[in-house]
Structures are given as C-alpha cells and as structure tokens.
Design an enzyme around this catalytic site. Structure first.
Site, PDB file in Angstrom:
ATOM      1  N   LYS A  94     -52.780  -3.892  56.257  1.00 48.09           N
ATOM      2  CA  LYS A  94     -51.469  -4.243  56.807  1.00 48.09           C
ATOM      3  C   LYS A  94     -51.180  -3.275  57.956  1.00 48.09           C
ATOM      4  CE  LYS A  94     -46.598  -4.180  55.784  1.00 48.09           C
ATOM      5  NZ  LYS A  94     -45.619  -3.554  54.911  1.00 48.09           N
ATOM      6  N   GLY A 155     -36.314  -0.507  53.846  1.00 49.49           N
ATOM      7  CA  GLY A 155     -35.483   0.276  52.942  1.00 49.49           C
ATOM      8  C   GLY A 155     -34.008  -0.059  52.991  1.00 49.49           C
ATOM      9  N   ALA A 181     -39.956  -6.351  54.199  1.00 52.38           N
ATOM     10  CA  ALA A 181     -38.925  -5.357  54.530  1.00 52.38           C
ATOM     11  C   ALA A 181     -37.524  -5.930  54.550  1.00 52.38           C
ATOM     12  CB  ALA A 181     -39.193  -4.669  55.862  1.00 52.38           C
ATOM     13  N   GLY A 182     -36.624  -5.193  53.929  1.00 52.80           N
ATOM     14  CA  GLY A 182     -35.208  -5.536  53.974  1.00 52.80           C
ATOM     15  C   GLY A 182     -34.712  -6.313  52.770  1.00 52.80           C
ATOM     16  N   ASN A 203     -40.435  -3.431  48.097  1.00 51.49           N
ATOM     17  CA  ASN A 203     -40.763  -2.100  47.607  1.00 51.49           C
ATOM     18  C   ASN A 203     -39.485  -1.372  47.190  1.00 51.49           C
ATOM     19  OD1 ASN A 203     -41.793   0.430  47.106  1.00 51.49           O
ATOM     20  ND2 ASN A 203     -42.676   0.759  49.118  1.00 51.49           N
TER      21      ASN A 203
END
Lengths: 253, 386
Positions: A94, A155, A181-182, A203
């Site tokens: 990635k 995050g 993400a997000g 994550n």
C-alpha cells in the site's frame, strides 16, 4: 452467493481490511479473527523492531498489506516497498506518500510516480490517494491494482467527507475502490459499501474503541450489511416530499 | 566589579543568520499574549472547536482554564489516541560530555559550577551504546554540554555514526549550530534535533545566560529552522518552565512549533515540557509556580493545539506523573535514564557529574511494564532509514 473481492487475481471473501498500527500487539489476533479480516495492513516501520515484532502477532494465513508510511516522496516509498519484499512481506504494497505532518494528506503526484515504478517491478500496488478522478486515472495507467481514496484525514473518524468524489471514482474507475481513512463508525463503513465501494479499510476507529475485538466484529457486520444492500439494488431514496395525489390525475377525469 | 557582557541579540561572526521571519512572529505573539484577559467562555469555546487557533491555544494556557483541567485532559486523551493509537515510544538520553562554555545560572553543567567534567572517547561511547542497546531500546538521544571546543561537530558526528550502528532512531540535543553542520550530522545518522529555548523572553534570557555562545538569543531561537534546512526529519521545542512566566513561555513554544510546521509541513514536530530541577551545588532550584496541575495544563494545551505532535515526558517528573501523563497526552517516555557521563556501563560509576537530579530512576524493563499495565503499547522504534 459467489461474491469475492478480487485484487490482481487474488480472491478474498472478506471486504474488511484491518489496520494494525494503533493498538496493542496482543489484541491483533483477536481483532483479525472477530473482523474475519483476510488482509491486514502493516507499517513496515513497525515491523522493523527487534524487541517485539508486530509480525509475530499476525495470524498465519492472513494476507499482509505492508504500507510505506513514513515515506515523504516516491523514492522513499519505492525503497520501503523493496525492503518490505526483501524481509518476506510479499508482493502486496500500500503506497502512502505523505509530507504533511498535520493532516497526513497523501501526495497524489508522488504516489503516481511510486506506483508506476513498483508496478513494473511486479508489486501489487494499492495506492492511498486523495479522491481526484484525474489522479485515479493516472494511477490506473501506472499499473495500480486498486484505488484507495480517503474518506477523511487519517485518524479523524469523521466519516466519508469526500463521498461525492468517491462516488465518481466508483462510477468511472474499473478497479476495486477501497475506502481508506476517516471511517469512524460501523455505520459509515456500511454507507461506503452501500455506495458500491469494493472494501473498507479501518484502523483508528477500532484502535480507539473500548473493546477492540468487539468493535472489529461490529465493523465486519456493517460491511457485510452494506455489501448485501448494494448487491440487492438499493431502493430509490427521494429527497423531497412528494404529493400523495398525483398532479396529473386530472388527465384521467 | 561587573564585567561588560556581550550583546545577547547580536550574532557572533561564526553564526549563520537565516533571517528573523519566524523569530519576530514568535516574539510578537508572546508580547501580545495576555493570559489574564481570557474568561471561562473563551476556554469553553476553544474546547468545543475541532481545530484550534493560536487565540484558542492561549485560552487553554490561561488561568481561566485552570478550572477546566478535567475537560482538557479528556479532550487531550481523545486526540492522543486518535493520532497515536496506543503507541508510546521509548528512548534514553546518552550524555557523552559535560564540558560547557556557557554560564546559565540554573544549570548543573554551567562553566562556573564545580563539578567533575568528562568526555567519553570513541571506545567509551561505544560501550555505553552497547549497554543501552542490550536493554532493548532502539532510539537514543545524544547529549553534550554546550562546548564547541571540547565537543566539536566532528566528535558529535563520530557519536552519531556509532549510534546508527546500534539504534534505529538517533536524536541530538547539543549546542545550536549552522545549517551545514546539521547537514553533516544528518549524514552521520542523526535525524531529530531538539533545542530548548529555555525562555522566549529575551530580557529575562539575558539575565540567565551570562556567558558563552548560548547568550546569543536569536541564534538559539532559529536553530530548529536551520536543522530542518540541513535535512533533519524532525525538530523538538521546549521552554524550561519556571524560568519566567510559564504561561507566556508555553504560548511562545507552541507558536514557535506552529509557525515552523506551517512553513515546513513535512517536518515532524515534538515538544518537551521540562520544569526546573535542583542541581549539584544548588539544591534550592525548583519549578516555582509550575506545580503538577500547571504542568498538566501546559501539556494538554500543547496536545489539543497540535494533536499530531510528539510530546516527551522527562525523568524530571516522578513515576506517578509520568505513568498518568502517557495515558493522557505524552507519546514518548525515557527509561533507564542517567544524566551523568558514563553511567550506563557495568559498574554504573560516573566519569562526569549529572546535569540535574532525576525523579524517576526506573530501568527500561520497569518502564516497559508500566506502559503495558496501562493497556498501552511500548514501541521501540517506528522508523526505517532507507
């Protein structure tokens, strides 16, 4: 039902890609199992420690998706990817190229350059990018295996702030679009899947939960629900009120 | 008879001047900052914002925010976990020399303080590094007293080259230097530079730093920018809390980091939060009005203003404070600390004396376990040199 996620010829049953970088190592296994995840990302810079190696905690049989986090330009990303292959992390990579310490937004231009080099070297390249259609087309031409647009800054748990632009990518790009993400809540992961995203990566949302394995499971269910809804053909959603007696009814009089 | 001291605002001939764009803004911001004008409403408004302005940062450092410590800690904790997850980085400082040419009246290394001076040679540095690496640490911070004569750039470069053999991350906390010297040390393996400004009040600074290169206030203030220009990956900022008005100094520290990040968005930003400590031959030095609640307020304000910045907690603070602050805001903690010269090898005896008294003498394993007990993940390094 035979509904597989296919990335460069590799088939996966799960559409949940799990991040590993933000929680305690001993929780990784439980999170992977409860999430039913078959792909787990791994910051190579975290796999570099001799004291307690994150690789030792990742269950066997899970596909590793090493990322190039820490790279500030294409050249560094390429070198991290090569190192990752050398240490036995496989061909998936990635690409993350970030030179902004505040918002951690990816640099599409450098990402395209790194993708081109690594695809030629036989890597299965999954670039993390800012959802821009032109950049996404360049990534396709550069040999990307999927496109991973961000929903919101890493995050931030803000959900899919870039929804309309991700929809454009889903419509226009023939590769799997993986929202990365997000995503802060299972409902947002579900929303991404309803839109037609091929998979979701999360994550922080799981890492910051009180019960990490349970939250991983909640995401799994939400992603499955969203996928099923997408495949079922979503009902029409009407945004404005509609008159219950038809305006054209007089024609029948 | 009082001797004539050099002008603290004038660069010496060998000091590179990169201009004062950021310096002027920081000094002006500090001058205009009035902690007493903020009200509880300002603090609430700041805490309700997603992203804080410098004005909001000022509110969090104000006396009015003293009543909002719990709310600040909660917000800080959420930001820390969001940006860093459960990771807590570990490192240890390695003092390789304590010779100093400066007369800073609060520091144990000052050139008029009668302490045992020493400088480790190449072999001794390597022994110390081996001993540290054996504890499992992968990040080291190299320190010297500030003497260009006794610890020249080549000497520090030699230590950096050795360090990159034993460690994955090498930081520096040495005297400020020119861009080309930072570039050289970066090539030798160093990647992070921390410089404590001590106080951002130049008038006060002048009364505390009576002799030596360190007396030149602007040269020190612009060190981080020169380090980034020299290729360093990250820079650290700090005011020594208790020297002057701690609210104004913390505000200036945050503004300094904010302006550097804005100008150099790729740079990693770090804060340290040291308070004054007793030194050899002066056990009366103390952090004055910066008690633990004030220190916590400053650390939380840094975290909420710049949620992505690394925050280091020093062994100047006690075990209880350190174990709690890593839950809330700090992301980096030292362990197995020795602030003397040559204390890491077998017999633990010192070749040279300590800079200050530490409060938390736990070894690496003890700190490691303490982090785990909090449900956090100790991380030895997360950086690869490519």
């Amino acid at each position: 039902m035979n509904d597989k996620l296919v990335i460069a010829g590799h088939e996966f049953n799960s559409r949940f890609i799990l991040g590993s970088g933000k929680y305690s190592l001993e929780l990784i296994k439980a999170a992977v199992e409860n999430a039913g995840a078959e792909i787990i990302t791994l910051a190579l810079r975290r796999a570099n420690s001799d004291t307690e190696n994150i690789l030792d905690y990742i269950p066997k049989g899970v596909t590793l998706l090493p990322n190039t986090s820490g790279a500030r330009n294409a050249e560094e990303a390429v070198r991290i990817a090569r190192l990752s292959r050398e240490v036995g992390c496989g061909d998936f990579v990635k690409i993350e190229v970030i030179h902004d310490s505040k918002y951690l937004l990816p640099d599409n231009y450098e990402t395209i350059k790194a993708t081109e080099i690594l695809a030629k070297e036989g890597f299965i390249v999954m670039p993390y990018m800012y959802p821009d259609l032109n950049a996404a087309r360049d990534l396709v031409n550069a040999g990307a295996a999927t496109i991973m647009p961000l929903g919101a800054p890493i995050g931030s748990n803000k959900g899919i702030c870039t929804k309309d632009f991700i929809k454009i990518l889903i419509e226009e790009i023939d590769l799997p679009i993986i929202v990365d993400a997000g995503i802060g809540k299972p409902s947002q992961a579900c929303e991404a899947m309803e839109m037609g995203a091929a998979a979701v990566m999360a994550n922080t949302a799981i890492a910051t939960a009180g019960d990490i394995p349970a939250m991983a499971e909640a995401f799994k269910k939400a992603i499955e629900a969203g996928r099923t809804a997408y495949l079922s053909g979503m009902g029409r959603v009407i945004e404005k009120a509609s008159a219950s007696s038809p305006l054209t009814g007089f024609l029948q009089d | 008879m009082e001797q004539k001291r050099i002008d603290h605002m004038t660069y010496l001939p060998d000091m590179e001047n990169i201009g004062s764009e950021i310096q002027d803004k920081v000094i002006n911001a500090r001058k205009e900052y009035d902690p007493d004008k903020y009200t509880a409403a300002d603090v609430r408004e700041a805490l309700n914002k997603d992203s804080l302005t410098p004005y909001d940062f000022g509110a969090l450092l104000s006396p009015a925010a003293g009543d909002f410590l719990e709310e600040m800690a909660k917000r800080a904790m959420a930001e820390t976990r969001k940006h860093f997850g459960n990771s807590i980085n570990m490192f240890t400082p390695l003092y390789i020399a304590n010779y100093c040419e400066n007369y800073c009246i609060y520091c144990g290394f000052n050139c008029h303080n009668k302490i045992n001076r020493a400088k480790l040679n190449e072999e001794e540095i390597e022994q110390e590094m081996k001993a540290i690496a054996d504890t499992g640490l992968e990040e080291v911070l190299i320190l010297t007293g500030e003497s260009r004569k006794m610890s020249d750039v080549e000497y520090i470069g030699m230590a950096c080259r050795l360090a990159s053999k034993y460690f994955k991350v090498v930081g520096l906390e040495v005297y400020p230097m020119n861009t080309d010297e930072y570039k050289y040390l970066h090539e030798c393996g160093a990647d992070y530079v921390t410089v404590f400004q001590e106080t951002y009040n130049s008038d006060k600074y002048e009364t505390l730093h009576l002799e030596g290169h360190k007396r030149i206030f602007p040269y020190r203030l612009n060190a981080q920018e020169r380090a980034i220009k020299g290729g360093m990956r990250g820079v650290g900022f700090a005011a020594l809390l208790g020297l002057d008005d701690f609210r104004r100094d913390a505000f200036a520290t945050g503004m300094h980091a904010y302006l550097i990040q804005k100008k150099y968005p790729h740079a990693d930003i770090a804060f340290s939060c040291p308070r004054l400590r007793p030194i050899i031959n002066n056990d009366k030095i103390n952090p004055k009005d910066v008690h633990e609640p004030q220190l916590l307020q400053v650390i939380c304000a840094y975290r909420i203003f710049m949620p992505f910045a690394s925050i280091t907690i020093s062994t100047r603070e006690c075990q209880r404070f350190r174990d709690n602050i890593i839950k809330i805001a700090a992301t980096k903690i030292s362990a197995g600390v020795d602030v003397g010269i040559g204390g890491h090898t077998e017999d633990g005896s010192h070749k040279g004396d300590e800079q200050f008294e530490i409060s938390d003498g736990r070894n690496v394993e003890e700190v490691y376990n303490a982090i785990k007990e909090q449900g956090l993940q100790p991380v030895m390094s997360e950086y690869i040199y490519v």
